[in-house]
Design a protein around this motif. Structure first.
Motif, PDB file in Angstrom:
ATOM      1  N   ASP A 170     -58.579-104.438  32.415  1.00 53.25           N
ATOM      2  CA  ASP A 170     -57.779-105.573  32.860  1.00 53.25           C
ATOM      3  C   ASP A 170     -56.370-105.464  32.279  1.00 53.25           C
ATOM      4  N   GLU A 171     -55.582-106.523  32.403  1.00 50.97           N
ATOM      5  CA  GLU A 171     -54.184-106.474  31.974  1.00 50.97           C
ATOM      6  C   GLU A 171     -54.033-106.358  30.463  1.00 50.97           C
ATOM      7  N   ASP A 172     -55.099-106.612  29.720  1.00 54.96           N
ATOM      8  CA  ASP A 172     -55.051-106.509  28.254  1.00 54.96           C
ATOM      9  C   ASP A 172     -55.702-105.220  27.749  1.00 54.96           C
ATOM     10  N   ASN A 173     -55.945-104.278  28.662  1.00 54.34           N
ATOM     11  CA  ASN A 173     -56.612-103.007  28.356  1.00 54.34           C
ATOM     12  C   ASN A 173     -58.066-103.175  27.931  1.00 54.34           C
ATOM     13  N   LYS A 174     -58.636-104.333  28.215  1.00 47.28           N
ATOM     14  CA  LYS A 174     -60.061-104.519  27.986  1.00 47.28           C
ATOM     15  C   LYS A 174     -60.837-103.836  29.105  1.00 47.28           C
ATOM     16  N   ILE A 175     -61.837-103.074  28.743  1.00 45.16           N
ATOM     17  CA  ILE A 175     -62.598-102.306  29.730  1.00 45.16           C
ATOM     18  C   ILE A 175     -63.538-103.238  30.485  1.00 45.16           C
ATOM     19  N   VAL A 176     -63.461-103.185  31.805  1.00 47.79           N
ATOM     20  CA  VAL A 176     -64.326-104.010  32.642  1.00 47.79           C
ATOM     21  C   VAL A 176     -65.358-103.169  33.381  1.00 47.79           C
ATOM     22  N   GLU A 177     -65.126-101.851  33.424  1.00 46.08           N
ATOM     23  CA  GLU A 177     -66.067-100.964  34.113  1.00 46.08           C
ATOM     24  C   GLU A 177     -65.904 -99.557  33.557  1.00 46.08           C
ATOM     25  N   PHE A 178     -67.041 -98.874  33.431  1.00 53.75           N
ATOM     26  CA  PHE A 178     -67.028 -97.493  32.952  1.00 53.75           C
ATOM     27  C   PHE A 178     -67.802 -96.649  33.952  1.00 53.75           C
ATOM     28  N   GLU A 179     -67.134 -95.652  34.522  1.00 54.66           N
ATOM     29  CA  GLU A 179     -67.766 -94.787  35.515  1.00 54.66           C
ATOM     30  C   GLU A 179     -67.805 -93.355  34.979  1.00 54.66           C
ATOM     31  N   GLU A 180     -68.987 -92.785  34.899  1.00 53.13           N
ATOM     32  CA  GLU A 180     -69.142 -91.421  34.406  1.00 53.13           C
ATOM     33  C   GLU A 180     -69.027 -90.428  35.569  1.00 53.13           C
ATOM     34  N   LYS A 181     -67.920 -89.695  35.602  1.00 58.64           N
ATOM     35  CA  LYS A 181     -67.655 -88.662  36.601  1.00 58.64           C
ATOM     36  C   LYS A 181     -67.879 -89.169  38.028  1.00 58.64           C
ATOM     37  N   PRO A 182     -67.145 -90.215  38.438  1.00 63.27           N
ATOM     38  CA  PRO A 182     -67.346 -90.785  39.776  1.00 63.27           C
ATOM     39  C   PRO A 182     -66.815 -89.861  40.881  1.00 63.27           C
ATOM     40  N   GLU A 183     -67.485 -89.857  42.021  1.00 57.57           N
ATOM     41  CA  GLU A 183     -67.016 -89.048  43.154  1.00 57.57           C
ATOM     42  C   GLU A 183     -65.681 -89.572  43.679  1.00 57.57           C
ATOM     43  N   LYS A 184     -65.541 -90.905  43.695  1.00 56.56           N
ATOM     44  CA  LYS A 184     -64.299 -91.520  44.168  1.00 56.56           C
ATOM     45  C   LYS A 184     -63.768 -92.456  43.081  1.00 56.56           C
ATOM     46  N   PRO A 185     -63.047 -91.903  42.117  1.00 57.07           N
ATOM     47  CA  PRO A 185     -62.557 -92.732  41.001  1.00 57.07           C
ATOM     48  C   PRO A 185     -61.567 -93.792  41.472  1.00 57.07           C
ATOM     49  N   LYS A 186     -61.614 -94.961  40.820  1.00 62.62           N
ATOM     50  CA  LYS A 186     -60.706 -96.058  41.159  1.00 62.62           C
ATOM     51  C   LYS A 186     -59.344 -95.908  40.502  1.00 62.62           C
ATOM     52  N   ASN A 187     -59.289 -95.123  39.430  1.00 61.57           N
ATOM     53  CA  ASN A 187     -58.003 -94.795  38.809  1.00 61.57           C
ATOM     54  C   ASN A 187     -58.144 -93.442  38.123  1.00 61.57           C
ATOM     55  N   ASN A 188     -57.079 -92.999  37.483  1.00 63.50           N
ATOM     56  CA  ASN A 188     -57.104 -91.684  36.833  1.00 63.50           C
ATOM     57  C   ASN A 188     -56.994 -91.802  35.317  1.00 63.50           C
ATOM     58  N   MET A 189     -57.485 -92.932  34.766  1.00 63.53           N
ATOM     59  CA  MET A 189     -57.476 -93.153  33.328  1.00 63.53           C
ATOM     60  C   MET A 189     -58.794 -92.623  32.754  1.00 63.53           C
ATOM     61  N   ALA A 190     -58.730 -91.436  32.164  1.00 64.52           N
ATOM     62  CA  ALA A 190     -59.939 -90.723  31.771  1.00 64.52           C
ATOM     63  C   ALA A 190     -60.236 -90.872  30.289  1.00 64.52           C
ATOM     64  N   SER A 191     -61.514 -90.990  29.984  1.00 64.09           N
ATOM     65  CA  SER A 191     -61.949 -90.977  28.590  1.00 64.09           C
ATOM     66  C   SER A 191     -61.728 -89.589  27.995  1.00 64.09           C
ATOM     67  N   MET A 192     -61.213 -89.548  26.765  1.00 61.73           N
ATOM     68  CA  MET A 192     -60.969 -88.287  26.076  1.00 61.73           C
ATOM     69  C   MET A 192     -62.162 -87.864  25.231  1.00 61.73           C
ATOM     70  N   GLY A 193     -63.237 -88.642  25.274  1.00 64.13           N
ATOM     71  CA  GLY A 193     -64.385 -88.326  24.426  1.00 64.13           C
ATOM     72  C   GLY A 193     -64.126 -88.616  22.966  1.00 64.13           C
ATOM     73  N   ILE A 194     -63.202 -89.549  22.699  1.00 65.93           N
ATOM     74  CA  ILE A 194     -62.850 -89.962  21.339  1.00 65.93           C
ATOM     75  C   ILE A 194     -63.118 -91.461  21.254  1.00 65.93           C
ATOM     76  N   TYR A 195     -64.061 -91.852  20.379  1.00 68.88           N
ATOM     77  CA  TYR A 195     -64.502 -93.240  20.316  1.00 68.88           C
ATOM     78  C   TYR A 195     -64.410 -93.764  18.889  1.00 68.88           C
ATOM     79  N   MET A 196     -63.828 -94.958  18.734  1.00 69.20           N
ATOM     80  CA  MET A 196     -63.826 -95.668  17.462  1.00 69.20           C
ATOM     81  C   MET A 196     -64.806 -96.836  17.574  1.00 69.20           C
ATOM     82  N   PHE A 197     -65.850 -96.817  16.740  1.00 69.84           N
ATOM     83  CA  PHE A 197     -66.888 -97.846  16.779  1.00 69.84           C
ATOM     84  C   PHE A 197     -66.884 -98.671  15.500  1.00 69.84           C
TER      85      PHE A 197
END
Length: 378
Positions: A170-197
């Motif tokens: 959303d507008e605050d960079n809060k994740i609203v959906e996570f798609e793993e290797k989608p055939e038709k991606p909704k955007n090109n903002m890709a996870s780098m495989g770097i996670y802070m938990f």
């Protein structure tokens, strides 16, 4: 310098089968890169430069060279009495011996290790990528957002987006959906495989995932979507800088060639953010009178008597008079004999290219991977 207790868990057990003969005998993170480094050096150096004092290296596929390279972590200042580096291979438990079955399972199997260190945060990293990143900036964003997990993301070319986990925000960079290797991606903002938990939240998620018989125990496919469905606050932190997943022979060649581009943003000569590696203590390079060298990186122990154009040479390589190398990556201990010509190639370690042999053509658009067994055309 990171003040909060952060433990980094570096996933370094990948086979990297698309790199073909480059990973025939070694894990992908141990593959040589950039004239003197191995791929894992970048994540390790980022962690050291970010002030992370505890890091676990999770190994699996053919780890001998990787373990030898890492040693006790002294090259990255991780050979310390308090904290430091630990190599964490799969191990035998009461259920018997088994491999890590997924990225999340690899962390789950080492819960006791993390619990003993008692961190506030766990940073999950991949040992497969070429980049420089200050993890302090990721942590600062994570804390400001009061996130349960923050994913480092970056824009990738649209044609490559379906190869990655894609986050929708959303507008605050809060994740609203996570798609793993989608055939038709909704955007090109890709996870780098770097996670802070937050460790407390990750620990709970890993325990739940372990009990799920339908799970593949993977962060992108299982754990992250599950945490999102539970309403955990998840945010995307946008990274601006050079990052390359060297997953194919062509991308490996391209990433090496990027180092020869004067506009490249991955600066190996930056004094306050060095990339560290194991020092082999070799003699200096030697460039003979009459040799021709243009726009190339040459490591220690090399003897150059021929012609070298836009290429990267690792250590202890001999290029005889009359030999010519163009746009190529030559791994250590190779001999290029008189009259040989190499174009757009990656030569594996220890190759001897005989007199007059020609590999590749300057302008055919192909990349040639040269091993003892064969020449593969990419």
């Amino acid at each position: 310098m990171i003040e909060d207790k952060v433990v980094a868990m570096l996933l370094a057990g990948g086979q990297g089968s698309r790199l073909k003969s480059l990973t025939k005998n070694i894990a992908k993170p141990a593959v040589l890169f950039g004239g003197k480094y191995r791929i894992i050096d970048f994540a390790l150096s980022n962690a050291a430069n970010s002030g992370i004092s505890d890091i676990g290296i999770l190994t699996q596929y053919k780890p001998f060279q990787l373990n030898t390279h890492i040693g006790i972590g002294s090259s990255w200042d991780y050979d310390r009495n308090v904290g430091g580096l630990r190599i964490l291979p799969p191990f035998t438990s009461e259920d018997g011996g088994r491999w890590y079955t997924g990225t999340a399972n690899a962390i789950f199997e080492n819960i006791d290790f993390i619990d003993e260190l008692d961190p506030q945060y766990v940073l999950v990293l991949s040992g497969d990528h070429i980049y420089k990143m200050d993890y302090n900036k990721l942590l600062k964003f994570h804390k400001e957002k009061k996130a349960s997990v923050t994913i480092a993301v970056m824009e990738v070319p649209w044609e490559d987006a379906s190869r990655f986990g894609i986050v929708n925000v959303d507008e605050d960079n809060k994740i609203v959906e996570f798609e793993e290797k989608p055939e038709k991606p909704k955007n090109n903002m890709a996870s780098m495989g770097i996670y802070m938990f937050d460790w407390t939240d990750l620990r709970e998620a890993l325990l739940r995932d372990h009990k799920d018989g339908d799970s593949e125990h993977d962060f992108g496919k299982d754990v992250l979507p599950s945490m999102l469905n539970e309403g955990r606050p998840m945010y995307a932190w946008s990274f601006k800088g050079y990052w390359k997943d060297v997953g194919t022979v062509r991308s490996y060649w391209e990433a090496n060639m990027d180092l020869l581009d004067e506009d490249n943003t991955l600066n190996l000569y930056e004094r306050d953010w060095r990339i560290y590696t194991r020092n082999r203590n070799l003699p200096p390079q030697y460039i003979a009178r009459g040799a021709v060298v243009n726009n190339s990186l040459i490591n220690e122990g090399c003897h150059i008597r021929g012609e070298l154009n836009n290429s990267i040479l690792f250590s202890e390589i001999e290029v005889e008079e009359g030999a010519k190398i163009n746009n190529s990556v030559i791994l250590s201990n190779c001999i290029i004999k008189a009259g040989a010509e190499i174009n757009n190639a990656v030569l594996l370690e220890g190759m001897v290219i005989e007199e007059g042999r020609k590999i590749g053509k300057p302008d055919d658009g192909n990349i040639y991977l040269v091993s003892e067994e064969e020449v593969l055309v990419e």
